[in-house]
Write a protein that holds these residues in place. Sequence first.
Motif, PDB file in Angstrom:
ATOM      1  N   HIS A 113      -2.427  -6.243 -16.531  1.00 10.46           N
ATOM      2  CA  HIS A 113      -1.847  -5.251 -15.601  1.00 10.46           C
ATOM      3  C   HIS A 113      -1.861  -3.876 -16.254  1.00 10.46           C
ATOM      4  O   HIS A 113      -1.368  -3.695 -17.367  1.00 10.46           O
ATOM      5  CB  HIS A 113      -0.407  -5.622 -15.251  1.00 10.46           C
ATOM      6  CG  HIS A 113       0.226  -4.637 -14.293  1.00 10.46           C
ATOM      7  ND1 HIS A 113      -0.187  -4.513 -12.987  1.00 10.46           N
ATOM      8  CD2 HIS A 113       1.233  -3.740 -14.485  1.00 10.46           C
ATOM      9  CE1 HIS A 113       0.544  -3.584 -12.392  1.00 10.46           C
ATOM     10  NE2 HIS A 113       1.414  -3.095 -13.294  1.00 10.46           N
ATOM     11  N   ALA A 114      -2.517  -2.924 -15.585  1.00 11.13           N
ATOM     12  CA  ALA A 114      -2.571  -1.543 -16.038  1.00 11.13           C
ATOM     13  C   ALA A 114      -1.745  -0.663 -15.101  1.00 11.13           C
ATOM     14  O   ALA A 114      -1.513  -1.006 -13.940  1.00 11.13           O
ATOM     15  CB  ALA A 114      -4.015  -1.058 -16.092  1.00 11.13           C
ATOM     16  N   VAL A 115      -1.326   0.511 -15.594  1.00  8.76           N
ATOM     17  CA  VAL A 115      -0.463   1.423 -14.849  1.00  8.76           C
ATOM     18  C   VAL A 115      -1.127   2.784 -14.790  1.00  8.76           C
ATOM     19  O   VAL A 115      -1.631   3.293 -15.791  1.00  8.76           O
ATOM     20  CB  VAL A 115       0.922   1.533 -15.519  1.00  8.76           C
ATOM     21  CG1 VAL A 115       1.796   2.530 -14.758  1.00  8.76           C
ATOM     22  CG2 VAL A 115       1.598   0.173 -15.589  1.00  8.76           C
ATOM     23  N   ASP A 116      -1.095   3.411 -13.534  1.00 10.20           N
ATOM     24  CA  ASP A 116      -1.588   4.773 -13.330  1.00 10.20           C
ATOM     25  C   ASP A 116      -0.439   5.578 -12.710  1.00 10.20           C
ATOM     26  O   ASP A 116       0.097   5.208 -11.661  1.00 10.20           O
ATOM     27  CB  ASP A 116      -2.804   4.777 -12.404  1.00 10.20           C
ATOM     28  CG  ASP A 116      -3.521   6.115 -12.402  1.00 10.20           C
ATOM     29  OD1 ASP A 116      -2.821   7.160 -12.499  1.00 10.20           O
ATOM     30  OD2 ASP A 116      -4.757   6.132 -12.300  1.00 10.20           O
ATOM     31  N   MET A 117      -0.032   6.715 -13.327  1.00 15.10           N
ATOM     32  CA  MET A 117       1.110   7.485 -12.887  1.00 15.10           C
ATOM     33  C   MET A 117       0.852   8.284 -11.626  1.00 15.10           C
ATOM     34  O   MET A 117       1.790   8.850 -11.041  1.00 15.10           O
ATOM     35  CB  MET A 117       1.562   8.450 -13.992  1.00 15.10           C
ATOM     36  CG  MET A 117       1.981   7.768 -15.277  1.00 15.10           C
ATOM     37  SD  MET A 117       3.392   6.673 -15.035  1.00 15.10           S
ATOM     38  CE  MET A 117       4.650   7.892 -14.649  1.00 15.10           C
ATOM     39  N   ASP A 118      -0.401   8.355 -11.170  1.00 17.77           N
ATOM     40  CA  ASP A 118      -0.703   9.098  -9.951  1.00 17.77           C
ATOM     41  C   ASP A 118      -0.242   8.317  -8.727  1.00 17.77           C
ATOM     42  O   ASP A 118       0.305   7.216  -8.825  1.00 17.77           O
ATOM     43  CB  ASP A 118      -2.199   9.402  -9.876  1.00 17.77           C
ATOM     44  CG  ASP A 118      -2.617  10.390 -10.967  1.00 17.77           C
ATOM     45  OD1 ASP A 118      -1.795  11.261 -11.294  1.00 17.77           O
ATOM     46  OD2 ASP A 118      -3.729  10.239 -11.494  1.00 17.77           O
ATOM     47  N   LEU A 119      -0.502   8.931  -7.524  1.00 20.19           N
ATOM     48  CA  LEU A 119      -0.101   8.325  -6.260  1.00 20.19           C
ATOM     49  C   LEU A 119      -1.317   8.010  -5.410  1.00 20.19           C
ATOM     50  O   LEU A 119      -2.384   8.606  -5.573  1.00 20.19           O
ATOM     51  CB  LEU A 119       0.823   9.277  -5.479  1.00 20.19           C
ATOM     52  CG  LEU A 119       2.211   9.535  -6.040  1.00 20.19           C
ATOM     53  CD1 LEU A 119       2.935  10.556  -5.167  1.00 20.19           C
ATOM     54  CD2 LEU A 119       3.018   8.245  -6.123  1.00 20.19           C
ATOM     55  N   GLY A 120      -1.092   7.109  -4.456  1.00 21.40           N
ATOM     56  CA  GLY A 120      -2.102   6.833  -3.445  1.00 21.40           C
ATOM     57  C   GLY A 120      -3.414   6.373  -4.027  1.00 21.40           C
ATOM     58  O   GLY A 120      -3.480   5.538  -4.941  1.00 21.40           O
ATOM     59  N   SER A 121      -4.487   6.954  -3.497  1.00 19.59           N
ATOM     60  CA  SER A 121      -5.825   6.561  -3.932  1.00 19.59           C
ATOM     61  C   SER A 121      -6.082   6.955  -5.386  1.00 19.59           C
ATOM     62  O   SER A 121      -6.904   6.330  -6.062  1.00 19.59           O
ATOM     63  CB  SER A 121      -6.874   7.213  -3.026  1.00 19.59           C
ATOM     64  OG  SER A 121      -6.762   8.624  -3.086  1.00 19.59           O
ATOM     65  N   ASN A 122      -5.366   7.962  -5.879  1.00 23.02           N
ATOM     66  CA  ASN A 122      -5.535   8.358  -7.278  1.00 23.02           C
ATOM     67  C   ASN A 122      -4.987   7.307  -8.239  1.00 23.02           C
ATOM     68  O   ASN A 122      -5.289   7.336  -9.440  1.00 23.02           O
ATOM     69  CB  ASN A 122      -4.839   9.690  -7.533  1.00 23.02           C
ATOM     70  CG  ASN A 122      -5.493  10.833  -6.792  1.00 23.02           C
ATOM     71  OD1 ASN A 122      -6.703  10.803  -6.543  1.00 23.02           O
ATOM     72  ND2 ASN A 122      -4.712  11.842  -6.432  1.00 23.02           N
ATOM     73  N   ALA A 123      -4.138   6.409  -7.727  1.00 22.49           N
ATOM     74  CA  ALA A 123      -3.526   5.396  -8.593  1.00 22.49           C
ATOM     75  C   ALA A 123      -4.137   4.005  -8.375  1.00 22.49           C
ATOM     76  O   ALA A 123      -3.623   3.019  -8.918  1.00 22.49           O
ATOM     77  CB  ALA A 123      -2.016   5.354  -8.352  1.00 22.49           C
ATOM     78  N   GLN A 124      -5.218   3.890  -7.583  1.00 18.05           N
ATOM     79  CA  GLN A 124      -5.842   2.593  -7.359  1.00 18.05           C
ATOM     80  C   GLN A 124      -6.599   2.140  -8.619  1.00 18.05           C
ATOM     81  O   GLN A 124      -7.366   2.918  -9.192  1.00 18.05           O
ATOM     82  CB  GLN A 124      -6.795   2.666  -6.162  1.00 18.05           C
ATOM     83  CG  GLN A 124      -6.082   2.832  -4.833  1.00 18.05           C
ATOM     84  CD  GLN A 124      -7.056   2.853  -3.672  1.00 18.05           C
ATOM     85  OE1 GLN A 124      -8.273   2.842  -3.884  1.00 18.05           O
ATOM     86  NE2 GLN A 124      -6.528   2.881  -2.462  1.00 18.05           N
TER      87      GLN A 124
END
Length: 900
Positions: A292-303
């Motif tokens: 499991h990885a985490v991206d702090m952005d929102l929406g499509s930027n965090a896919q």
Amino acid sequence: HLILFLLFVGPFNCFASYSRATELFYSLNEGLPAGVLIGSLARDLRLPTAGGQHPAAPQPPLSFTLASSGFGEQYVHLDNRSGELHTSDVEIDREALCMESSGATIFGAAAGAISSSSLPSSESCLLLLDVLVLPQEYFRLVKVKITIRDVNDNAPRFPVTHIRLSVPENAPVNTRLAIEHPACDPDVGTNGVQTYRLRDNYGVFTLDVEENEGGERTPYLIVMGALDRETREEYVTVIVAEDGGTPPLVGSATLTISISDINDNCPQFNDSQINVTLYGNSSLGTHVATVHAVDMDLGSNAQISYSYSQKIPQPSRDLFHLNESTGAITLSSKVDGDTPRLHRLIILGNGPGCIPAVITVLVTIIKVMMRPPEVVPRFIANEAEGVVYLKELEPVNTPIAFFTIKDPDEKSKVNCYLDGDGPFRLSPYKPYNNEYLLETAKPLDYETQQLYEISVVAWNSEGFHVNKIIKVQVLDENDNSPVFSQQLIELSIEENNVPNAFLTKLHATDADSGEKGQVSYFLGPDAPSYFSLDKTTGVLTVSTQLDREEKEKYRYTVKAVDSGFPPRESIATVTITVLDKNDNSPRFINKDFSFFVPENFPGFGEIGVISVTDADAGQNGWVALSVLNGSDIFVIDTGKGVLRAKVSLDREQQSSYVLWIEAVDGGDPALSSTAKITILLLDINDNPPLVLFPQSNMSYLLVLPSTLPGSPITEVYAVDKDTGMNAVIAYSIIGRRGPRPESFRIDPKTGNITLEESLMQNDYGLYRLLVKVSDHGYPEPLHSTVMVNLFVNDTVSNESYIENLLRREPDISIEEKQPQISIEPTHKKTESTSCMPTLVALSIISLGSIALVTGMGIYICLRKGKKHHRADENLEVQMPLNGRINLHMSEKKPMEISNI
């Protein structure tokens, strides 16, 4: 045309211009009151007026008339004689008249008649009037143009109360963004919107204002610092618009600045490597691990998507399946003897426009030569897709399923047990081997737990084991009644409430699920009809006004009923206390009170008790009494209502009193009522008779010897200030002196003194009669005395001689037994026996024994009169007198004497 502008005229800055083209220009501020002078047409047109340059020539009167009834004429008033133009009762509102924001707005005529030099600015608002001037020799049509000047009477106002603005987080410093909803101000010029500001700029924003060619001002938001959505994604402040008036007016709106996301963050793994152990006999689909990885952005930027690195060999790819969306790794093919024991899986976390994040999953496979045991379930209870359904009211020992344990190699001993919490039991089913029965060990309760997950575990002597997971779903049944949050609901409400007043909201819960847990509310049979209970919401109301004086407490039951079958219910008790309001005035038990009090009643004695009640309670029902009139004589005890007189009362001074008593309660505001009190004084015998005639004990009356017997000589007249029997007067002679004193008698009722016998030669001289005037008072009669002097003679030749006789006469001794005075009763006449013949006979026989015979005769008469009086039950008054008589003088005053 030559236009002449006149100088500033009047206190209200009204300007006028005159031309041969008969056009006048005026200007005034909006919002002026009625009667303000705008201008004088006669003066500004230089028309002749009475008393001008040629006073000898008669001048016809001028007449000014509005040519037509236009829109603008309602705002002005024109004096037909003087030509003065004033503001009317209709207030001029420039913003209402001039809706256009650019150019001149004109009412009543076309704007083209005014040259550009005539108007002060492009924001002018004109009011046009056509005025006719008469008579004929002065006739002209005057065009009156009134410029309405703006005043700062409107505050800036934003078209919306909440303005939203989005700014990208990578916006550079000094980025300008227009605010699409600028404030509007109906005022013009400097009175319009001038500046904008932020109440809180957070150190990263400011405002700037740009003005276009049309004069409109638009606020711009300027970014003054770096933005980061991951640090703060929204700023909320207030934008304030301010005009240029004096004083300035402001308007505001909420400004929300949202920081939009950009792809400035990439996926990251929390760990760099995961170690996993896998048995070689694991079945297909066995879960190995999850990355499991985490991206702090929102929406499509965090896919994020997951993939194997290209360095992973194909056998490892075939053995382990990687889910691209979830990152789950599962066993996709069977492990055999050729399968490597160690697999290094390099997995990439991919984000849009980012360098992939890397994590390594190290899988170690433990090879197993023997096969594990096999668990075969045979369900008795209802089962679907591995879930067993049981009702919560099923009895204990309810069978769920049989489990058969099989050992494929048949070389090892297999044991079986139950793993997991729950009211279940797994036991061998004898006499069969490797057969086990799963059943309930305790009652099930849906409200305690709805789902159980248990495992049937089988293992052999080689250490191999296998789990068979069973899910048990407990089905709800209607085994719980609704429960009120309070069994006793105590409420209070003030009386005189509004109809349909809210009392409370009942709340009951039911532990059951679905419809079985839905609760409805009902009033009990003992609830009055004017209470209402909403079936669904449980809101309790009262539909009518409550009166505490009618009923102070209500107590009834309410029911909560669920929707199960059969339905279950519970009962709670509602008590309502009606609180008092001061809605009742004090009430006297009688509107009129009458008290009879004997006169000379002692001061502060109890005259009577004033009873008053108040239906209200507490302070509202506390009553204070006071005397509205006569408070200098009477006082009332507030606590007991006892009426008292401060002084002793005399009936002869005032026979009755009328008082008004006020009762005031303790409410706020206080209520009051009044009652009439009549006090009648009862007479007591406290006044002796007052002799009015004769006026003096020294007066005398001449009696002629020729007076016939039975003739009235004089009278004694007296009055008594008392009333009733206390004022009934009786007259009697209690002392006599003279030659033959028995010659005169007095009527006991009227006081008339008459001659009883003829007067002889030797009867001449002075007679003195002591008359007692007595009342019939109770308990003791009172009396007065008076001396009646009679001089028997033919004439009065020497008055001084008579006066000397009166002064020299010794005191008259009172008779030991005074004559009895009887009052004739109404029901029976009194019989009396006259003793006069006996006295006359005795006087003829012997003059020397007159005194003795007279005394004996009087004694006999008194004895006989007393016997008759006792026999006839006559009323009789006697007053023994001792000592000397106190003779007094009084004036004769007429007075009415009443007899009860």
